[in-house]
Motif scaffolding. Structure first.
Motif, PDB file in Angstrom:
ATOM      1  N   ALA A   5       0.833  -1.204   0.000  1.00  0.00           N
ATOM      2  CA  ALA A   5       0.000   0.000   0.000  1.00  0.00           C
ATOM      3  C   ALA A   5       0.868   1.255   0.000  1.00  0.00           C
ATOM      4  O   ALA A   5       0.423   2.311  -0.442  1.00  0.00           O
ATOM      5  N   ASP A   6       2.083   1.146   0.488  1.00  0.00           N
ATOM      6  CA  ASP A   6       2.982   2.300   0.535  1.00  0.00           C
ATOM      7  C   ASP A   6       3.643   2.584  -0.819  1.00  0.00           C
ATOM      8  O   ASP A   6       4.244   3.645  -0.990  1.00  0.00           O
ATOM      9  N   LEU A   7       3.560   1.654  -1.767  1.00  0.00           N
ATOM     10  CA  LEU A   7       4.209   1.821  -3.074  1.00  0.00           C
ATOM     11  C   LEU A   7       3.435   2.830  -3.916  1.00  0.00           C
ATOM     12  O   LEU A   7       2.213   2.922  -3.841  1.00  0.00           O
ATOM     13  N   PRO A   8       4.152   3.557  -4.777  1.00  0.00           N
ATOM     14  CA  PRO A   8       3.453   4.438  -5.708  1.00  0.00           C
ATOM     15  C   PRO A   8       2.610   3.601  -6.679  1.00  0.00           C
ATOM     16  O   PRO A   8       2.857   2.406  -6.876  1.00  0.00           O
ATOM     17  N   LEU A   9       1.665   4.223  -7.321  1.00  0.00           N
ATOM     18  CA  LEU A   9       0.745   3.526  -8.206  1.00  0.00           C
ATOM     19  C   LEU A   9       1.478   2.834  -9.361  1.00  0.00           C
ATOM     20  O   LEU A   9       1.185   1.693  -9.694  1.00  0.00           O
ATOM     21  N   TRP A  10       2.465   3.511  -9.975  1.00  0.00           N
ATOM     22  CA  TRP A  10       3.194   2.919 -11.104  1.00  0.00           C
ATOM     23  C   TRP A  10       3.973   1.681 -10.672  1.00  0.00           C
ATOM     24  O   TRP A  10       4.082   0.712 -11.404  1.00  0.00           O
ATOM     25  N   ALA A  11       4.506   1.686  -9.441  1.00  0.00           N
ATOM     26  CA  ALA A  11       5.250   0.542  -8.939  1.00  0.00           C
ATOM     27  C   ALA A  11       4.314  -0.641  -8.704  1.00  0.00           C
ATOM     28  O   ALA A  11       4.712  -1.804  -8.914  1.00  0.00           O
ATOM     29  N   ALA A  12       3.103  -0.386  -8.300  1.00  0.00           N
ATOM     30  CA  ALA A  12       2.127  -1.460  -8.100  1.00  0.00           C
ATOM     31  C   ALA A  12       1.786  -2.111  -9.445  1.00  0.00           C
ATOM     32  O   ALA A  12       1.658  -3.338  -9.538  1.00  0.00           O
ATOM     33  N   PHE A  13       1.647  -1.281 -10.505  1.00  0.00           N
ATOM     34  CA  PHE A  13       1.388  -1.826 -11.837  1.00  0.00           C
ATOM     35  C   PHE A  13       2.568  -2.679 -12.323  1.00  0.00           C
ATOM     36  O   PHE A  13       2.388  -3.749 -12.889  1.00  0.00           O
ATOM     37  N   VAL A  14       3.777  -2.185 -12.108  1.00  0.00           N
ATOM     38  CA  VAL A  14       4.964  -2.933 -12.523  1.00  0.00           C
ATOM     39  C   VAL A  14       5.028  -4.255 -11.775  1.00  0.00           C
ATOM     40  O   VAL A  14       5.318  -5.305 -12.369  1.00  0.00           O
ATOM     41  N   ALA A  15       4.760  -4.239 -10.491  1.00  0.00           N
ATOM     42  CA  ALA A  15       4.794  -5.464  -9.691  1.00  0.00           C
ATOM     43  C   ALA A  15       3.712  -6.440 -10.148  1.00  0.00           C
ATOM     44  O   ALA A  15       3.938  -7.653 -10.188  1.00  0.00           O
ATOM     45  N   ALA A  16       2.553  -5.925 -10.532  1.00  0.00           N
ATOM     46  CA  ALA A  16       1.463  -6.798 -10.978  1.00  0.00           C
ATOM     47  C   ALA A  16       1.764  -7.395 -12.352  1.00  0.00           C
ATOM     48  O   ALA A  16       1.375  -8.526 -12.644  1.00  0.00           O
ATOM     49  N   LEU A  17       2.454  -6.650 -13.209  1.00  0.00           N
ATOM     50  CA  LEU A  17       2.736  -7.117 -14.564  1.00  0.00           C
ATOM     51  C   LEU A  17       4.064  -7.872 -14.683  1.00  0.00           C
ATOM     52  O   LEU A  17       4.393  -8.364 -15.770  1.00  0.00           O
ATOM     53  N   ALA A  18       4.825  -7.962 -13.621  1.00  0.00           N
ATOM     54  CA  ALA A  18       6.129  -8.625 -13.667  1.00  0.00           C
ATOM     55  C   ALA A  18       6.039 -10.076 -14.150  1.00  0.00           C
ATOM     56  O   ALA A  18       6.842 -10.485 -15.003  1.00  0.00           O
ATOM     57  N   PRO A  19       5.100 -10.894 -13.663  1.00  0.00           N
ATOM     58  CA  PRO A  19       5.034 -12.271 -14.180  1.00  0.00           C
ATOM     59  C   PRO A  19       4.727 -12.320 -15.690  1.00  0.00           C
ATOM     60  O   PRO A  19       5.303 -13.135 -16.420  1.00  0.00           O
ATOM     61  N   ALA A  20       3.865 -11.446 -16.163  1.00  0.00           N
ATOM     62  CA  ALA A  20       3.545 -11.413 -17.595  1.00  0.00           C
ATOM     63  C   ALA A  20       4.765 -10.958 -18.396  1.00  0.00           C
ATOM     64  O   ALA A  20       5.035 -11.474 -19.486  1.00  0.00           O
ATOM     65  N   GLY A  21       5.509 -10.021 -17.857  1.00  0.00           N
ATOM     66  CA  GLY A  21       6.725  -9.552 -18.523  1.00  0.00           C
ATOM     67  C   GLY A  21       7.773 -10.658 -18.599  1.00  0.00           C
ATOM     68  O   GLY A  21       8.446 -10.821 -19.617  1.00  0.00           O
ATOM     69  N   ALA A  22       7.904 -11.407 -17.531  1.00  0.00           N
ATOM     70  CA  ALA A  22       8.860 -12.523 -17.531  1.00  0.00           C
ATOM     71  C   ALA A  22       8.451 -13.577 -18.553  1.00  0.00           C
ATOM     72  O   ALA A  22       9.301 -14.135 -19.266  1.00  0.00           O
ATOM     73  N   LEU A  23       7.156 -13.849 -18.638  1.00  0.00           N
ATOM     74  CA  LEU A  23       6.664 -14.799 -19.627  1.00  0.00           C
ATOM     75  C   LEU A  23       6.925 -14.299 -21.050  1.00  0.00           C
ATOM     76  O   LEU A  23       7.336 -15.068 -21.919  1.00  0.00           O
ATOM     77  N   VAL A  25       9.341 -12.208 -22.054  1.00  0.00           N
ATOM     78  CA  VAL A  25      10.782 -12.299 -22.312  1.00  0.00           C
ATOM     79  C   VAL A  25      11.187 -13.747 -22.572  1.00  0.00           C
ATOM     80  O   VAL A  25      11.956 -14.035 -23.506  1.00  0.00           O
ATOM     81  N   ALA A  26      10.658 -14.675 -21.794  1.00  0.00           N
ATOM     82  CA  ALA A  26      10.971 -16.091 -21.987  1.00  0.00           C
ATOM     83  C   ALA A  26      10.448 -16.585 -23.341  1.00  0.00           C
ATOM     84  O   ALA A  26      11.120 -17.367 -24.030  1.00  0.00           O
ATOM     85  N   SER A  27       9.273 -16.119 -23.730  1.00  0.00           N
ATOM     86  CA  SER A  27       8.706 -16.515 -25.033  1.00  0.00           C
ATOM     87  C   SER A  27       9.554 -15.987 -26.181  1.00  0.00           C
ATOM     88  O   SER A  27       9.796 -16.698 -27.166  1.00  0.00           O
ATOM     89  N   ILE A  28      10.005 -14.765 -26.087  1.00  0.00           N
ATOM     90  CA  ILE A  28      10.865 -14.180 -27.128  1.00  0.00           C
ATOM     91  C   ILE A  28      12.183 -14.953 -27.203  1.00  0.00           C
ATOM     92  O   ILE A  28      12.662 -15.283 -28.296  1.00  0.00           O
ATOM     93  N   ALA A  29      12.755 -15.270 -26.066  1.00  0.00           N
ATOM     94  CA  ALA A  29      14.006 -16.033 -26.043  1.00  0.00           C
ATOM     95  C   ALA A  29      13.803 -17.422 -26.649  1.00  0.00           C
ATOM     96  O   ALA A  29      14.658 -17.911 -27.407  1.00  0.00           O
ATOM     97  N   ALA A  30      12.681 -18.061 -26.354  1.00  0.00           N
ATOM     98  CA  ALA A  30      12.396 -19.384 -26.912  1.00  0.00           C
ATOM     99  C   ALA A  30      12.213 -19.298 -28.429  1.00  0.00           C
ATOM    100  O   ALA A  30      12.693 -20.170 -29.170  1.00  0.00           O
ATOM    101  N   ALA A  31      11.544 -18.269 -28.913  1.00  0.00           N
ATOM    102  CA  ALA A  31      11.348 -18.100 -30.358  1.00  0.00           C
ATOM    103  C   ALA A  31      12.684 -17.875 -31.064  1.00  0.00           C
ATOM    104  O   ALA A  31      12.934 -18.446 -32.137  1.00  0.00           O
ATOM    105  N   ILE A  32      13.548 -17.085 -30.473  1.00  0.00           N
ATOM    106  CA  ILE A  32      14.879 -16.844 -31.061  1.00  0.00           C
ATOM    107  C   ILE A  32      15.685 -18.140 -31.070  1.00  0.00           C
ATOM    108  O   ILE A  32      16.343 -18.464 -32.071  1.00  0.00           O
TER     109      ILE A  32
END
Length: 140
Positions: A5-23, A25-32
């Protein structure tokens, strides 16, 4: 230590989207990696093709040995139908075909035009479609 709750709003979005971002990046690496693997398989097959072509061309060295010339032309004809043969390779094989045909023609016959020179049906080969993934995996 702060809570979520103490995090800024943008940091909360980044934290929520981190698993999707990792997926992502992993998908791009697998395609390459997959594309690199397919290209390497194709390059390996092309190298094997050129080794076979070189062997077949070596068989054409002695025009007096008709068995070896026939064997070399048979191999060249079958390799000419390979889907990995590109336009430049095909032009080279056409020139080899013309040289062998001219060399094996009797001395007393007049020279024929380029359209008439055909050894073992080289010009009659059907065009082949591009190889699929299953074609790239089998060794020659």
């Amino acid at each position: 230590m702060g809570t979520a709750a103490d995090l800024p709003l943008w940091a909360a979005f980044v934290a929520a989207l981190a698993p999707a971002g990792a997926l992502l990046v992993a998908s791009i690496a697998a395609a390459i990696a997959w594309r690199s693997h397919v290209r390497q398989k194709r390059a390996d097959r092309h190298q094997e093709l050129w080794m076979s072509l070189t062997w077949a061309l070596d068989q054409l060295q002695d025009p007096k040995d008709s068995y070896r010339v026939q064997l070399g032309m048979t191999v060249l004809t079958s390799l000419g139908a390979d889907p990995l043969i590109n336009k430049t390779d095909n032009k080279l094989l056409d020139k080899v075909n013309k040289i062998v045909a001219a060399r094996s023609a009797p001395e007393d016959t007049p020279a024929s035009s380029d359209k008439d020179i055909v050894v073992m049906g080289w010009k009659d080969l059907p065009p082949r479609a591009s190889p699929g993934i299953e074609d790239l995996g089998s060794p020659l």
